[in-house]
Every structure is written in structure tokens, then in C-alpha cells.
Enzyme design. Structure first.
Site, PDB file in Angstrom:
ATOM      1  N   SER A  12      11.425  -6.062  32.619  1.00 45.09           N
ATOM      2  CA  SER A  12      11.352  -4.635  32.965  1.00 45.09           C
ATOM      3  C   SER A  12       9.902  -4.237  33.262  1.00 45.09           C
ATOM      4  CB  SER A  12      11.968  -3.754  31.868  1.00 45.09           C
ATOM      5  OG  SER A  12      11.134  -3.693  30.742  1.00 45.09           O
ATOM      6  N   ARG A  90       4.608 -17.209  25.100  1.00 45.06           N
ATOM      7  CA  ARG A  90       3.854 -18.433  24.822  1.00 45.06           C
ATOM      8  C   ARG A  90       2.386 -18.102  24.669  1.00 45.06           C
ATOM      9  NH1 ARG A  90       6.013 -23.228  25.533  1.00 45.06           N
ATOM     10  NH2 ARG A  90       8.177 -22.918  26.064  1.00 45.06           N
ATOM     11  N   ASN A 106      -2.354  -8.722  28.261  1.00 44.95           N
ATOM     12  CA  ASN A 106      -1.034  -8.831  27.634  1.00 44.95           C
ATOM     13  C   ASN A 106      -0.606  -7.458  27.146  1.00 44.95           C
ATOM     14  OD1 ASN A 106       1.292 -10.119  26.468  1.00 44.95           O
ATOM     15  ND2 ASN A 106       0.327  -9.954  24.456  1.00 44.95           N
ATOM     16  N   HIS A 108       1.921  -5.661  24.269  1.00 43.66           N
ATOM     17  CA  HIS A 108       2.632  -5.995  23.024  1.00 43.66           C
ATOM     18  C   HIS A 108       3.238  -4.712  22.456  1.00 43.66           C
ATOM     19  CE1 HIS A 108       3.653  -8.394  19.578  1.00 43.66           C
ATOM     20  NE2 HIS A 108       3.191  -7.438  18.785  1.00 43.66           N
ATOM     21  N   SER A 135       0.516  -1.707  22.928  1.00 44.61           N
ATOM     22  CA  SER A 135      -0.900  -1.993  23.179  1.00 44.61           C
ATOM     23  C   SER A 135      -1.045  -2.919  24.378  1.00 44.61           C
ATOM     24  CB  SER A 135      -1.523  -2.730  21.976  1.00 44.61           C
ATOM     25  OG  SER A 135      -1.236  -2.080  20.766  1.00 44.61           O
ATOM     26  N   ASP A 144      -1.308 -12.573  20.215  1.00 43.93           N
ATOM     27  CA  ASP A 144      -1.443 -11.124  20.390  1.00 43.93           C
ATOM     28  C   ASP A 144      -2.807 -10.604  19.919  1.00 43.93           C
ATOM     29  OD1 ASP A 144       1.171 -10.908  21.499  1.00 43.93           O
ATOM     30  OD2 ASP A 144       2.013 -11.004  19.489  1.00 43.93           O
TER      31      ASP A 144
HETATM   32  C1  GAR Z   1       7.966  -6.199  26.019  1.00 42.75           C
HETATM   33  O1  GAR Z   1       8.370  -5.254  25.062  1.00 42.75           O
HETATM   34  C2  GAR Z   1       6.625  -6.796  25.653  1.00 42.75           C
HETATM   35  O2  GAR Z   1       5.776  -5.887  25.031  1.00 42.75           O
HETATM   36  C3  GAR Z   1       7.036  -7.893  24.706  1.00 42.75           C
HETATM   37  O3  GAR Z   1       8.161  -8.455  25.318  1.00 42.75           O
HETATM   38  C4  GAR Z   1       8.891  -7.416  25.991  1.00 42.75           C
HETATM   39  C5  GAR Z   1       9.246  -7.886  27.370  1.00 42.75           C
HETATM   40  O4  GAR Z   1      10.076  -6.956  28.004  1.00 42.75           O
HETATM   41  N1  GAR Z   1       5.977  -8.839  24.522  1.00 42.75           N
HETATM   42  C6  GAR Z   1       5.681  -9.384  23.345  1.00 42.75           C
HETATM   43  O5  GAR Z   1       6.317  -9.194  22.328  1.00 42.75           O
HETATM   44  C7  GAR Z   1       4.447 -10.292  23.364  1.00 42.75           C
HETATM   45  N2  GAR Z   1       4.119 -10.708  22.062  1.00 42.75           N
HETATM   46  P1  GAR Z   1      10.396  -7.058  29.542  1.00 42.75           P
HETATM   47  O6  GAR Z   1      10.804  -8.524  29.812  1.00 42.75           O
HETATM   48  O7  GAR Z   1      11.539  -6.127  29.774  1.00 42.75           O
HETATM   49  O8  GAR Z   1       9.154  -6.692  30.307  1.00 42.75           O
END
Ligand code: GAR
Length: 189
Positions: A12, A90, A106, A108, A135, A144
């Protein structure tokens, strides 16, 4: 800015960045989507939008260095200058960190440094936090970790169900990533 979006799941955030570029809200181009999960929705979605993809399975490579060397070749071939991690589950290794110093971002879903790692929202809810957030930070070799660029917080309401909170969190993330990319894109001009 020539962005390479790294993702492992739904995508997304990728879609939000893509549509911001389409509607002229961000001066950038997504030159590659890197995905480590061949069945991930984001890979399909990128292909349907005509975005180049590099999809791989880490188990097909002897080491992180080996698959990151291949990723780096793909990045070079499309001229990517920023790596935008959007749900890429990863750790980035030395190979990419050395090639893109200060150029890896990134997002998070927590108010870092709280709740690093998987299911950050679940971790926050388990602690009973009412103030949630997301963040965007520069990436270093830690999970992270790295300098925080921008954070946004919001309050959940008592009894609000998780799916509703998740929806709001995603919306917050999309706006946050766009704001950071817009700022960086202005600096780059
Ligand atoms: C997001 O919420 C992102 O912040 C998280 O994965 C999701 C991906 O959503 N990332 C982490 O947790 C990184 N440690 P998306 O595939 O719908 O963009």
C-alpha cells in the site's frame, strides 16, 4: 529522484507513492520494485502498473551479500538513487549500505525507538498504548534503527477495533512517507 521501492507484502505504501507521482504531488520516478516474496501482492501490482520489478527468493542465494550484489546490479541498470523501504521485512546488509550511504529510507509503524521489529502495532496495543504512530528513518545496519527523519502520531479511541486502527495507521504512513519524499525531492532540485 529515481526511487527503488523495496517491499515484501501488500504494497500500500508503494501504491501511495506511485499515485502521488502520477498526480504530480511528487517529482520522482519509481524505477524499480525489489521484492523478496515471489507471491507478494506488491510484485503483481508493480507489474500491472508497468514498473520494472526484481523479485527474488533469498533461499536461492548462498548469502545476503550474494543477493544484495544482484539487487545492486539491477539498481545500477535502472539508475536508482534512493532506496525506499516500504514493508521490506529484511535487514539491509553492508553491500547496499556501502553503495547507497545516506540514501536508504524505511518506514516503520511505531513511534521509534519504541516497538522495533515485527507487528509493531500489535506490540503497542499489547502495552495498552493510546498514542500510536509511524516513523520514517534513515537505514543503518540495525533493525529499524538509524536517524529518525519524521514521525507522526495519532490517538486511538477506547475500544477501537484493530482493523480500523490499521486503516488509520496506513493512511498516516502514506502521508508521512510522501511528506518526507517531497522534502528530499526539493533538496535534490
Ligand atoms: C507498513 O506498515 C510498514 O510500516 C511496515 O510494513 C507495512 C507494509 O505495508 N514495515 C515494517 O514493519 C518494517 N519493520 P504495505 O505493504 O501495505 O506498504
Amino acid at each position: 529522484m529515481k526511487l527503488a521501492v523495496f517491499a515484501s507484502g501488500t504494497g500500500s505504501n508503494f501504491e501511495a507513492i506511485f499515485s502521488a507521482i502520477q498526480r504530480g504531488a511528487l517529482q520522482a520516478e519509481i524505477v524499480l520494485v525489489v521484492c523478496d516474496k515471489p507471491s507478494a501482492k506488491v510484485a503483481d501490482s508493480a507489474r500491472r502498473k508497468g514498473v520494472s520489478t526484481f523479485v527474488f527468493a533469498a533461499k536461492d542465494y548462498p548469502s545476503k551479500e550474494a543477493y544484495e550484489t544482484t539487487i545492486a546490479e539491477h539498481l545500477e541498470s535502472v539508475g536508482a538513487d534512493w532506496l525506499v523501504l516500504a514493508g521490506y521485512m529484511r535487514l539491509i546488509g553492508k553491500t547496499l549500505l556501502d553503495k547507497y550511504p545516506g540514501r536508504i529510507l524505511n518506514i516503520h509503524p511505531s513511534l521509534l525507538p519504541k516497538y522495533k521489529g515485527k507487528d509493531a502495532l500489535g506490540q503497542a496495543l499489547a502495552q495498552g498504548d493510546m498514542l500510536l504512530g509511524a516513523s520514517v528513518h534513515y537505514v543503518d545496519e540495525t533493525l529499524d534503527g538509524g536517524t529518525i527523519i519524521k514521525q507522526v502520531s495519532f490517538s486511538r479511541t477506547e475500544g477501537e477495533i484493530r482493523t480500523a486502527i490499521e486503516q488509520r495507521l496506513h493512511h498516516v504512513e502514506h502521508e508521512l512517507y510522501l511528506a518526507v519524499l517531497q522534502e528530499l525531492s526539493k533538496e535534490a532540485q
